[in-house]
Write an enzyme that holds these catalytic residues in place. Structure first.
Site, PDB file in Angstrom:
ATOM      1  N   TRP A  96      40.133  60.015  45.251  1.00 48.36           N
ATOM      2  CA  TRP A  96      38.776  59.492  45.281  1.00 48.36           C
ATOM      3  C   TRP A  96      38.619  58.301  46.237  1.00 48.36           C
ATOM      4  CZ3 TRP A  96      39.905  59.614  39.480  1.00 48.36           C
ATOM      5  CH2 TRP A  96      39.817  60.926  39.017  1.00 48.36           C
ATOM      6  N   GLU A 129      44.834  45.634  29.423  1.00 47.72           N
ATOM      7  CA  GLU A 129      45.606  46.573  28.604  1.00 47.72           C
ATOM      8  C   GLU A 129      46.010  47.750  29.484  1.00 47.72           C
ATOM      9  OE1 GLU A 129      42.989  49.624  27.711  1.00 47.72           O
ATOM     10  OE2 GLU A 129      42.856  48.448  29.572  1.00 47.72           O
ATOM     11  N   GLU A 157      43.836  49.163  32.210  1.00 48.25           N
ATOM     12  CA  GLU A 157      43.782  48.264  33.361  1.00 48.25           C
ATOM     13  C   GLU A 157      42.414  47.765  33.792  1.00 48.25           C
ATOM     14  OE1 GLU A 157      47.802  49.346  35.594  1.00 48.25           O
ATOM     15  OE2 GLU A 157      46.140  50.598  36.229  1.00 48.25           O
TER      16      GLU A 157
END
Length: 599
Positions: free
Chosen positions: A232, A349, A352
């Site tokens: 992407w 966490e 991310e």
């Protein structure tokens, strides 16, 4: 038959390409094949796309050197179907078809030098002209092609992409057959030295182990990248990713998952090198490990994720590494965890893009501290402060992250995270990844809470765990797989356009389904006594493989999306669940943690 002699000579200086100045956009990230020789004398890796060779990496796995090399017929490419040419090596064959023609192209790398070879068998219904289209990742192509000048209907020959003066020609002079035999033998010998579980599909299992082995850089032992792909916007948005990252980087978390899978497979040396890389190249002076690094250990993204700081503590325990130099390095990481502000609050966490109190992160930190304490005690050292912190956090994790007032039933259930350690508060935050509105933290759930069970911090039959399993299935299970969390936006648009964040106008994107989460559910189901369901999860992961047996990051409608493929973590989860099924329990669940907390 007309002989075909195609030579592509790519001359590369000894210095790596300056990726920040890259002008060429990488090809789609759903790679159909990924290969390299076992030999360290061949620092080159190839990937295969839908029309031929896609990115080739050289001189290391953080450096894509070429974008594309494909056969053209009358100036046009064909469409390729990829399959392994040999079940026990990273040799791939593409069946390429176009208007009135077809070709079979087989790919290997030369174990003795930095060259990729492609053996071509071509047939056409009418005479056509052949050429090779080759694009570097930076600047214009430096290509020399020796081709039939007249049209042909049949042709057989080899083309090569080599790095360095005379490398491609030397590979061609040796010949494809001799090179391919050595290439194949290297992988056969490697697999012959490993074990294979009874529970797995033999062909996908072998491919998974080879893919994991291939993700290790040859100049930097122990540095295993997340994926040889650029999904992407990471491929085209230079503001977001100025260095074509971040999947061709080393993440301590991914490295831990791959290493535990390789331990199960019998390649303990891989895990030993990984731990050495974590501690000698990634660990910072204060003890933390950065979000990710290049294969040489240079930090790239700098956010702190406490589960990644805990990763070497866990891996060292699995390896039984209690020598003094290792323990001294681990001590810096353990002390960092204790001194981190408001620990076990984490700046990020494991997905991310959020800070807060995450049950998954807290599970990793607790388990890491208990494992490190065990290594200290084996050496006769006092480990009380690490065990006291672990025990306190184990008692408090539910109070920090499980809500009794949220919108779902049954209650209480674990949240993805809390921003403030108050799970009954209606605190709102923005999920990011193109989500337009803030959301109540009590409405966001995540399968990652199962880390509490997998790492031995909580029992599989704990009431809050069982409640959360029900809630997560109601909210996140679809098409036989799971989403990462409520309203995940890390994925494509509704009509399949690529994820990005720097849109000129707000554009909603949708995170799809993650096969690796099926593996984590299977590990939980083994602990819950449901082996049949765990075996089903292994098949669900396998069903996500493409024709080249590459496992993706995300799937939709039964097929891999344009997400990172192959994703090393997904292949690792397949390997690990297969061995867990054979063992009847998760093979990397630390006994020292389960014994401490009665789980």
């Amino acid at each position: 038959m007309k002989p075909l002699a195609l030579v592509v000579l790519l001359l590369v200086m000894s210095a790596p390409i300056a990726r920040a100045a890259t002008e060429v956009v990488p090809l789609p990230a759903d790679k159909q094949g990924f290969g390299t020789a076992r030999s360290a004398a061949s620092p080159v890796w190839f990937t295969l796309g839908h029309q031929g060779l896609s990115e080739i990496f050289h001189p290391d796995l953080s450096t894509p050197a070429t974008r594309e090399t494909r056969l053209l017929v009358n100036g046009k490419p064909g469409r390729a179907h990829t399959e392994p040419a040999d079940d026990r090596s990273l040799t791939f064959r593409q069946h390429v078809r176009g208007d009135g023609w077809q070709a079979e192209i087989t790919y290997v790398t030369d174990p003795q030098r930095a060259a990729v070879l492609a053996d071509v068998d071509f047939k056409a219904q009418r005479p056509v002209r052949l050429s090779v289209d080759h694009v570097r990742m930076k600047g214009s192509s430096e290509v020399r092609s020796t081709l039939p000048t007249e049209p042909v209907r049949r042709a057989r020959g080899t083309f090569a992409v080599g790095f360095g003066e005379g490398v491609a020609q030397a590979a061609l002079d040796r010949g494809f057959r001799a090179t391919a035999r050595e290439y194949v033998q290297g992988w056969h010998t490697y697999l012959d030295g490993l074990r294979r579980p009874k529970s797995a599909d033999r062909r996908l299992y072998d491919m998974s182990v080879m893919v994991l082995a291939a993700t290790e850089d040859k100049a930097n032992p122990g540095a295993s990248i997340a994926s040889p792909s650029f999904p992407w916007a990471f491929g085209f948005d230079r503001e977001l990713a100025p260095e074509l990252g971040p999947y061709a980087l080393v993440w301590p978390r991914d490295l831990y998952h791959v290493s535990t899978a390789m331990i199960a497979a019998g390649d303990v040396g891989f895990a030993q090198r990984s731990l050495d890389f974590m501690l000698s190249k990634q660990q910072q002076p204060d003890g933390h490990l950065p979000q990710n690094t290049r294969v040489d250990g240079t930090p790239v993204w700098l956010k702190v994720q406490l589960d990644q700081v805990a990763a070497p503590l866990l891996l060292a325990w699995h390896l039984g590494r209690q020598n003094q130099s290792t323990v001294d390095s681990l001590r810096r990481s353990a002390d960092y965890l204790l001194s981190y502000p408001n620990a076990p609050f984490s700046e990020q966490e494991r997905w991310e893009n959020q800070d807060g109190y995450s049950p998954a992160t807290i599970a990793s930190v607790i388990a890491g501290l208990v494992c490190f304490a065990d290594l200290l005690q084996r050496n006769g050292e006092n480990a009380d402060k690490y065990l006291q912190a672990a025990d306190e956090w184990q008692r408090k994790v539910e109070g920090w992250t499980a809500t009794t007032t949220g919108p779902y039933e049954p209650k209480p259930y674990y949240l993805r995270l809390t921003k403030d350690g108050q799970p009954d508060a209606a605190t709102k935050y923005n999920l990011g990844d193109n989500n337009p509105d803030d959301i109540d933290q009590r409405a966001v759930v995540d399968p990652s809470f199962l880390e509490l069970v997998r790492l031995g911090v909580k029992r599989a039959d704990d009431p809050v765990i069982r409640n959360t399993v029900q809630v997560v299935d109601q909210q996140l299970k679809e098409q036989g797989y799971w989403h990462r969390f409520t309203q995940d936006g890390f994925g494509e648009t509704a009509d399949g356009r690529p994820w990005g964040i720097n849109w000129p106008t707000p554009t909603r994107t949708y995170g799809r389904l993650w096969p690796l989460l099926s593996g984590e559910r299977g590990e939980y189901e083994l602990l819950a006594g449901d082996k049949a369901s765990a075996a089903k999860r292994l098949k669900e992961i396998a069903a996500a493989a493409n024709s080249g047996r590459m496992l993706p990051e995300q799937v939709w409608n039964g097929r891999g999306t344009g997400s990172a493929t192959p994703l090393a973590w997904t292949h690792a989860q397949y390997v690990r669940l297969a061995w867990s099924l054979d063992a009847g329990r998760p093979v990397e669940r630390p006994d020292v943690v389960t014994n401490r907390y009665g789980s």
